[in-house]
Each structure stands twice: as C-alpha cells, then as structure tokens.
Design an enzyme around this catalytic site. Structure first.
Site, PDB file in Angstrom:
ATOM      1  N   ILE A 160      44.078 -31.198  -2.579  1.00 32.02           N
ATOM      2  CA  ILE A 160      42.992 -31.190  -3.562  1.00 32.02           C
ATOM      3  C   ILE A 160      41.643 -31.121  -2.870  1.00 32.02           C
ATOM      4  O   ILE A 160      40.741 -30.395  -3.312  1.00 32.02           O
ATOM      5  CB  ILE A 160      43.104 -32.408  -4.484  1.00 32.02           C
ATOM      6  CG1 ILE A 160      44.347 -32.266  -5.373  1.00 32.02           C
ATOM      7  CG2 ILE A 160      41.854 -32.552  -5.349  1.00 32.02           C
ATOM      8  CD1 ILE A 160      44.666 -33.478  -6.208  1.00 32.02           C
ATOM      9  N   ASP A 179      40.252 -37.981   8.200  1.00 30.45           N
ATOM     10  CA  ASP A 179      41.669 -37.952   7.852  1.00 30.45           C
ATOM     11  C   ASP A 179      42.452 -38.007   9.156  1.00 30.45           C
ATOM     12  O   ASP A 179      42.304 -37.111   9.999  1.00 30.45           O
ATOM     13  CB  ASP A 179      42.004 -36.681   7.071  1.00 30.45           C
ATOM     14  CG  ASP A 179      43.433 -36.652   6.551  1.00 30.45           C
ATOM     15  OD1 ASP A 179      44.341 -37.079   7.291  1.00 30.45           O
ATOM     16  OD2 ASP A 179      43.646 -36.203   5.411  1.00 30.45           O
ATOM     17  N   ARG A 240      42.022 -42.829  -6.527  1.00 31.16           N
ATOM     18  CA  ARG A 240      42.510 -44.108  -7.033  1.00 31.16           C
ATOM     19  C   ARG A 240      41.367 -45.107  -7.106  1.00 31.16           C
ATOM     20  O   ARG A 240      40.561 -45.221  -6.183  1.00 31.16           O
ATOM     21  CB  ARG A 240      43.623 -44.671  -6.127  1.00 31.16           C
ATOM     22  CG  ARG A 240      45.007 -44.135  -6.455  1.00 31.16           C
ATOM     23  CD  ARG A 240      45.467 -44.594  -7.826  1.00 31.16           C
ATOM     24  NE  ARG A 240      46.796 -44.141  -8.180  1.00 31.16           N
ATOM     25  CZ  ARG A 240      47.051 -43.111  -8.968  1.00 31.16           C
ATOM     26  NH1 ARG A 240      46.072 -42.374  -9.443  1.00 31.16           N
ATOM     27  NH2 ARG A 240      48.297 -42.800  -9.286  1.00 31.16           N
ATOM     28  N   ASP A 264      36.331 -41.063 -11.971  1.00 34.82           N
ATOM     29  CA  ASP A 264      37.339 -40.725 -12.976  1.00 34.82           C
ATOM     30  C   ASP A 264      38.473 -41.732 -12.991  1.00 34.82           C
ATOM     31  O   ASP A 264      39.288 -41.721 -13.910  1.00 34.82           O
ATOM     32  CB  ASP A 264      37.904 -39.331 -12.702  1.00 34.82           C
ATOM     33  CG  ASP A 264      38.893 -38.885 -13.764  1.00 34.82           C
ATOM     34  OD1 ASP A 264      38.506 -38.833 -14.950  1.00 34.82           O
ATOM     35  OD2 ASP A 264      40.059 -38.601 -13.422  1.00 34.82           O
ATOM     36  N   GLU A 269      42.734 -49.849 -15.738  1.00 30.43           N
ATOM     37  CA  GLU A 269      42.547 -48.827 -16.755  1.00 30.43           C
ATOM     38  C   GLU A 269      43.281 -49.197 -18.030  1.00 30.43           C
ATOM     39  O   GLU A 269      44.425 -49.657 -17.943  1.00 30.43           O
ATOM     40  CB  GLU A 269      43.029 -47.465 -16.229  1.00 30.43           C
ATOM     41  CG  GLU A 269      42.232 -46.993 -15.019  1.00 30.43           C
ATOM     42  CD  GLU A 269      42.669 -45.625 -14.503  1.00 30.43           C
ATOM     43  OE1 GLU A 269      43.678 -45.091 -15.017  1.00 30.43           O
ATOM     44  OE2 GLU A 269      42.008 -45.110 -13.599  1.00 30.43           O
ATOM     45  N   HIS A 288      39.902 -41.088 -16.514  1.00 32.37           N
ATOM     46  CA  HIS A 288      41.093 -40.625 -15.802  1.00 32.37           C
ATOM     47  C   HIS A 288      41.601 -39.324 -16.424  1.00 32.37           C
ATOM     48  O   HIS A 288      42.772 -39.193 -16.808  1.00 32.37           O
ATOM     49  CB  HIS A 288      42.189 -41.686 -15.826  1.00 32.37           C
ATOM     50  CG  HIS A 288      43.186 -41.522 -14.717  1.00 32.37           C
ATOM     51  ND1 HIS A 288      43.792 -42.589 -14.103  1.00 32.37           N
ATOM     52  CD2 HIS A 288      43.687 -40.415 -14.096  1.00 32.37           C
ATOM     53  CE1 HIS A 288      44.622 -42.153 -13.164  1.00 32.37           C
ATOM     54  NE2 HIS A 288      44.574 -40.839 -13.147  1.00 32.37           N
ATOM     55  N   ALA A 295      47.853 -26.403 -19.554  1.00 34.06           N
ATOM     56  CA  ALA A 295      48.858 -25.854 -18.641  1.00 34.06           C
ATOM     57  C   ALA A 295      49.409 -26.936 -17.724  1.00 34.06           C
ATOM     58  O   ALA A 295      50.606 -26.944 -17.410  1.00 34.06           O
ATOM     59  CB  ALA A 295      48.245 -24.727 -17.813  1.00 34.06           C
TER      60      ALA A 295
END
Length: 336
Positions: A160, A179, A240, A264, A269, A288, A295
């Site tokens: 992503i 990373d 997250r 988001d 939640e 979220h 789709a």
C-alpha cells in the site's frame, strides 16, 4: 455407515449487505453458514462453539472462543490485518489462520493520498474558516510549502505504501521510509531515502503509517516522537489505531506542536464519545473507511468464500498466517 456430520461455518460479524457469496461457497461443499453481529468476546465465544470454520471482521476472537471451536477448524479474517485474533491460542489448538491482504490496496492508497493532499493544502482548516464567515486564506493556511520542498515519509513500505508513493510522485514530493525489510537497492529503485524510525519522524514533513499492530509498533507515535517532529508536520494513519498514543496526539495538536493529522483508524472503534481526538484541532477523521469500494467488498467476500471451499475440501488457505512470531517480529504491509 453413519452419515457425515454437516460442517458449520460461522461469520462472527460483517459490514456487508449480505453473505450470499459465503453462503453459496459453504453450500457448494455441503456445509451450512450462519451470520452474526457479535459485539464483544463473549458473544463471539458463544456463536463459534463447535464451528469448523470462522470468518471474523472486527470482533475479537480470543482464547476462550478458540477453545470451543472444532478440532481442525480454521479462521479467516476479512481484511489485511489480524490483530483481533489470538494467534497463539490458534497455534496451540492447531487451528489454521488466514487473511485477505489482496482486496483493497488501491482503495487504501487512494484514501491515504487524499488525506495527504488535503492536509498538505490545509483543506479542513480552510473549509472551517469559510464556514465561520472568514476570508483569510494565508492567515489560516500558513505555512504551506511547495510540494517539491516536502518530504513524505512512510513508516513501513509494503504494497500500500508503494501504491501511495506512485500516486503522490507526480506532485513532486520527495520520499523517505523506515522499514527493516527495505533494502538499499530497493530504496534507490523507488527514489526513497532509507531512514531510521527516529530520523523519519524528525526529518519528514508528512508521515504516513503503514505497519501492523505489533509489540514493536504499538505506540510508535508517542509524546517523545511527536515532540521530535517539525512544527508543521502532519501524520496520516490508514493502518492501525494502536500505532498512535491518541492522548499524546490530541495534546500535540492542541499545543500546536505539529501541524495536523488525518486518521482513518483508532485504538478503539467506533471512536469513543469522550476521546480527546474529537476536540483536537487540525485533525481530519474518517470512520475506518479507507478499504471501501463496491468492488473491494465483492472481492473480499469472494476471496473469503474461496477459503471456505479450500479449508472444507482439505486444501490450504489462500494466504495463511504462519505463526504468532511472524506478527510480533516482522514489519509487514499496512493492515485494514
């Protein structure tokens, strides 16, 4: 010869309009499916008792529930992340766990890009000012820097994040990433500056979070890291909620220690009514929803249905989670 017992497939919770794809998949292998809307761990434990397969979206699947499932059962999480599943308890019982990491990467990247651009151009602040009958563009938005002078940093550089970079590149941003599995050669290929976590937060103007919830990533955005950021810097989170100390972020926004944030996902939640985030300034909130498109929903349910057939036919799950160690030690692509 005794008849073979009918296998039970249980969906603990779902946000879809129906479960027709999953029901058809279960029926195609002679199983029956029941759908529920469990709100807590106790309800989950009740409905999954004796289940041969469990599909879970947001409900917690804890050790008590896992103990009551049938021997040789499997669990599939509707989504990219799986931190609501007790993987150690599943491993102890020999229960296979799978997930669906390949259904909404483009949607999440689109959502994150929209957040990055909205916060970069101060759209929430400018919109609010017009609604207050003000007309003070520079006074409200200052400072806005040209995109070519802005560095976007990625905490985690999986699928992503890579798609997000591709969407933002035409605007002229520079890019950096932290990373542990991103090599120097891969970073050079994408024109990414490879930084430590501390360097990322200190040096970037916009930071987009793309990591799972693990013992090493939970709370990575804390008071100390927020103090280290540039005063105009922005945080975007579509991965997250637990990656962020929400009280510390709300305080930093209220104090003007950073420029803004767009979230988001949240630690709890739906977002609690007493969350300090609700009154924090310069903050864009969405419920979220980054994963959503028509789709994406169809594909998610189809792939989950494929795994119903796989497991009940004796085949391996499409995308297995191999062990709890994988979750706690590896920085993986973003979770939904």
């Amino acid at each position: 010869m005794p008849e073979q017992a009918i296998k039970n497939v249980v969906v603990t919770d779902y946000t879809f309009s129906d479960l027709s794809q999953e029901t058809a998949a279960a029926e195609s292998v002679g199983a029956r499916l029941s759908g529920h809307q469990c709100r807590d761990a106790d309800e989950v434990a009740h409905v999954v008792k004796g289940a041969d397969m469990v599909l879970v979206q947001f409900a917690p699947l804890e050790a008590k529930a896992i103990a009551g499932m049938a021997d040789g059962a499997a669990v599939v999480r509707y989504g990219i992340g799986y931190d609501n599943i007790d993987l150690a308890a599943c491993a102890a019982r020999g229960i296979s766990v799978g997930y669906v990491p390949d259904y909404c990467a483009g949607e999440v990247a689109d959502h994150a890009a929209s957040m990055v651009l909205s916060m970069h151009r101060k759209l929430p602040q400018l919109d609010a000012s017009v609604r207050r009958h003000e007309w003070k563009s520079v006074a409200i938005a200052k400072p806005i820097f040209a995109s070519e002078a802005v560095t976007v940093g990625f905490f985690g550089y999986g699928n992503i994040a890579r798609k997000l970079r591709a969407r933002l590149a035409p605007f002229g941003f520079s890019f950096a990433a932290s990373d542990p599995f991103l090599t120097e050669s891969q970073a050079r290929e994408d024109a990414i500056k490879l930084l430590s976590v501390d360097e990322l937060f200190c040096r970037c103007d916009i930071i987009s979070l793309h990591a799972p919830a693990t013992s090493t990533t939970n709370g990575v955005v804390n008071a100390d890291r927020l103090r280290s950021m540039k005063p105009h810097a922005v945080i975007v989170n579509t991965s997250r909620g637990s990656l962020i100390d929400e009280a510390a972020l709300a305080q930093a926004l209220s104090d003007g220690a950073i420029g803004g944030a767009a979230l988001d996902v949240f630690d709890k939640e739906p977002l609690p009514s007493d969350s300090p985030l609700r009154s924090a300034p310069n903050l864009l909130l969405t419920p979220h929803s980054a994963w959503y498109s028509e789709a994406a929903i169809e594909l998610l349910q189809k792939l989950a249905g494929d795994d119903i057939v796989n497991h009940l036919s004796g085949r391996p799950l499409r995308r297995p989670v191999h062990s709890p160690v994988e979750v706690t030690t590896r920085l993986q692509p973003t979770t939904i």
